[in-house]
Design a protein around this motif. Structure first.
Motif, PDB file in Angstrom:
ATOM      1  N   MET A  64      69.108  34.799  73.785  1.00  0.00           N
ATOM      2  CA  MET A  64      68.106  34.780  72.467  1.00  0.00           C
ATOM      3  C   MET A  64      68.746  33.870  71.612  1.00  0.00           C
ATOM      4  O   MET A  64      70.160  33.852  71.412  1.00  0.00           O
ATOM      5  CB  MET A  64      67.870  36.226  71.866  1.00  0.00           C
ATOM      6  N   GLU A  65      68.074  32.938  70.929  1.00  0.00           N
ATOM      7  CA  GLU A  65      68.788  31.940  69.989  1.00  0.00           C
ATOM      8  C   GLU A  65      69.106  32.643  68.848  1.00  0.00           C
ATOM      9  O   GLU A  65      70.055  32.248  68.110  1.00  0.00           O
ATOM     10  CB  GLU A  65      67.643  30.850  69.488  1.00  0.00           C
ATOM     11  N   HIS A  66      68.401  33.639  68.562  1.00  0.00           N
ATOM     12  CA  HIS A  66      68.455  34.362  67.034  1.00  0.00           C
ATOM     13  C   HIS A  66      68.007  35.788  66.966  1.00  0.00           C
ATOM     14  O   HIS A  66      67.230  36.112  67.781  1.00  0.00           O
ATOM     15  CB  HIS A  66      67.637  33.702  65.978  1.00  0.00           C
ATOM     16  N   ALA A  67      68.688  36.577  66.254  1.00  0.00           N
ATOM     17  CA  ALA A  67      68.216  37.817  66.018  1.00  0.00           C
ATOM     18  C   ALA A  67      68.299  38.360  64.685  1.00  0.00           C
ATOM     19  O   ALA A  67      69.185  37.981  63.818  1.00  0.00           O
ATOM     20  CB  ALA A  67      69.059  38.856  67.001  1.00  0.00           C
ATOM     21  N   PHE A 114      58.434  37.062  66.874  1.00  0.00           N
ATOM     22  CA  PHE A 114      59.381  37.433  67.508  1.00  0.00           C
ATOM     23  C   PHE A 114      58.982  37.750  68.919  1.00  0.00           C
ATOM     24  O   PHE A 114      57.852  38.092  69.342  1.00  0.00           O
ATOM     25  CB  PHE A 114      59.872  39.007  66.870  1.00  0.00           C
ATOM     26  N   ASP A 115      59.978  37.423  69.953  1.00  0.00           N
ATOM     27  CA  ASP A 115      59.866  37.389  71.294  1.00  0.00           C
ATOM     28  C   ASP A 115      60.225  38.819  71.966  1.00  0.00           C
ATOM     29  O   ASP A 115      59.860  39.177  73.018  1.00  0.00           O
ATOM     30  CB  ASP A 115      60.300  36.199  72.130  1.00  0.00           C
ATOM     31  N   LEU A 116      61.262  39.205  71.257  1.00  0.00           N
ATOM     32  CA  LEU A 116      61.747  40.508  71.862  1.00  0.00           C
ATOM     33  C   LEU A 116      61.886  41.569  70.452  1.00  0.00           C
ATOM     34  O   LEU A 116      62.401  41.253  69.469  1.00  0.00           O
ATOM     35  CB  LEU A 116      63.153  40.447  72.305  1.00  0.00           C
ATOM     36  N   ASN A 139      51.129  39.585  62.436  1.00  0.00           N
ATOM     37  CA  ASN A 139      51.233  38.563  63.050  1.00  0.00           C
ATOM     38  C   ASN A 139      52.493  38.025  63.359  1.00  0.00           C
ATOM     39  O   ASN A 139      52.899  36.803  63.493  1.00  0.00           O
ATOM     40  CB  ASN A 139      50.370  37.451  62.626  1.00  0.00           C
ATOM     41  N   LEU A 140      53.474  38.874  63.577  1.00  0.00           N
ATOM     42  CA  LEU A 140      54.853  38.642  63.607  1.00  0.00           C
ATOM     43  C   LEU A 140      55.406  38.458  64.990  1.00  0.00           C
ATOM     44  O   LEU A 140      56.615  38.282  65.304  1.00  0.00           O
ATOM     45  CB  LEU A 140      55.695  39.589  62.927  1.00  0.00           C
ATOM     46  N   LEU A 141      54.467  39.235  66.146  1.00  0.00           N
ATOM     47  CA  LEU A 141      54.942  39.236  67.284  1.00  0.00           C
ATOM     48  C   LEU A 141      54.289  37.934  68.280  1.00  0.00           C
ATOM     49  O   LEU A 141      53.301  37.673  68.178  1.00  0.00           O
ATOM     50  CB  LEU A 141      54.488  40.698  68.239  1.00  0.00           C
ATOM     51  N   ALA A 142      54.986  37.399  69.101  1.00  0.00           N
ATOM     52  CA  ALA A 142      54.439  36.429  70.094  1.00  0.00           C
ATOM     53  C   ALA A 142      53.411  37.056  70.890  1.00  0.00           C
ATOM     54  O   ALA A 142      53.761  38.518  71.052  1.00  0.00           O
ATOM     55  CB  ALA A 142      55.691  35.712  70.783  1.00  0.00           C
ATOM     56  N   ASP A 143      52.508  36.381  71.400  1.00  0.00           N
ATOM     57  CA  ASP A 143      51.646  36.882  72.142  1.00  0.00           C
ATOM     58  C   ASP A 143      52.220  37.751  73.600  1.00  0.00           C
ATOM     59  O   ASP A 143      51.615  38.887  73.839  1.00  0.00           O
ATOM     60  CB  ASP A 143      50.439  36.093  72.370  1.00  0.00           C
ATOM     61  N   ASP A 144      53.224  37.122  74.037  1.00  0.00           N
ATOM     62  CA  ASP A 144      53.852  37.566  75.066  1.00  0.00           C
ATOM     63  C   ASP A 144      55.182  38.247  75.037  1.00  0.00           C
ATOM     64  O   ASP A 144      55.994  38.553  75.822  1.00  0.00           O
ATOM     65  CB  ASP A 144      54.076  36.388  76.407  1.00  0.00           C
ATOM     66  N   ALA A 145      55.237  38.785  73.704  1.00  0.00           N
ATOM     67  CA  ALA A 145      56.546  39.494  73.226  1.00  0.00           C
ATOM     68  C   ALA A 145      56.792  40.525  74.254  1.00  0.00           C
ATOM     69  O   ALA A 145      55.701  41.205  74.756  1.00  0.00           O
ATOM     70  CB  ALA A 145      56.267  39.963  71.767  1.00  0.00           C
TER      71      ALA A 145
END
Length: 183
Positions: A64-67, A114-116, A139-145
């Protein structure tokens, strides 16, 4: 406790002093990441109940790039800061002290998706469904999170939360891990 795998693999992490947090064991952490990855090619993780920061640090170690790590306890924030220092790449982490609901209310969905999502709240404060619904509403989660929920056996999470469907569920003694994916 240690970072199990990836770029920072093998480095030791501290646990939060006292009895207010319950760190994810290395065995459960390794199983979680084997189920969802085990490695990533970028993305951003959000750990709403950081504790020691171990899950978020593991996600960055694995690509992951960032957390973003949130916790409201002073001792947890101190421990997270120390553990992020072990990774020797503090620029990949953002540590926020405070109530998770208040913090996410001020996040900008045009800048962050967020992706995860890592959810390991205190077992007595199970509000996972409410947390996920709020993140979707903002709307803070990516669709495919991918959403990882660590609970006790009594939590009984549903098979679907908003647009996220249960993908995998595994028991580890008193701990249950439920993983959801966006459609």
């Amino acid at each position: 406790m240690r970072i199990v795998s990836g770029e920072f693999g093998g480095r030791r992490l501290k646990a939060v002093p006292g009895m207010k947090t319950r760190p994810t064991t290395d065995k459960v952490k390794e199983s979680i990441f084997n189920m969802i990855g085990p490695y990533f090619s970028g993305g951003t993780a959000l750990d709403l109940y950081g504790g020691s920061g171990g899950l978020a640090i593991e996600s960055v170690s694995r690509g992951m790039e960032h957390a973003v790590i949130i916790d409201r306890q002073y001792q947890a924030i101190k421990t997270i800061t120390d553990n992020v220092a072990v990774a020797k790449q503090p620029e990949k982490f953002e540590i926020k002290k405070g109530d998770s609901n208040q913090i996410i209310d001020h996040m900008d969905s045009s800048k962050t998706k967020f992706d995860l999502l890592l959810l390991d709240p205190p077992y007595k404060q199970q509000k996972i469904v409410k947390d996920i619904n709020k993140l979707v509403e903002l709307n803070l989660l990516a669709d495919d999170a991918v959403i990882v929920c660590e609970t006790n056996q009594e939590a009984k999470l549903p098979d679907e939360i908003d647009n996220f469907k249960l993908w995998k569920r595994q028991d580890y003694g008193i701990t249950e891990v439920s993983i959801y994916r966006g459609e």
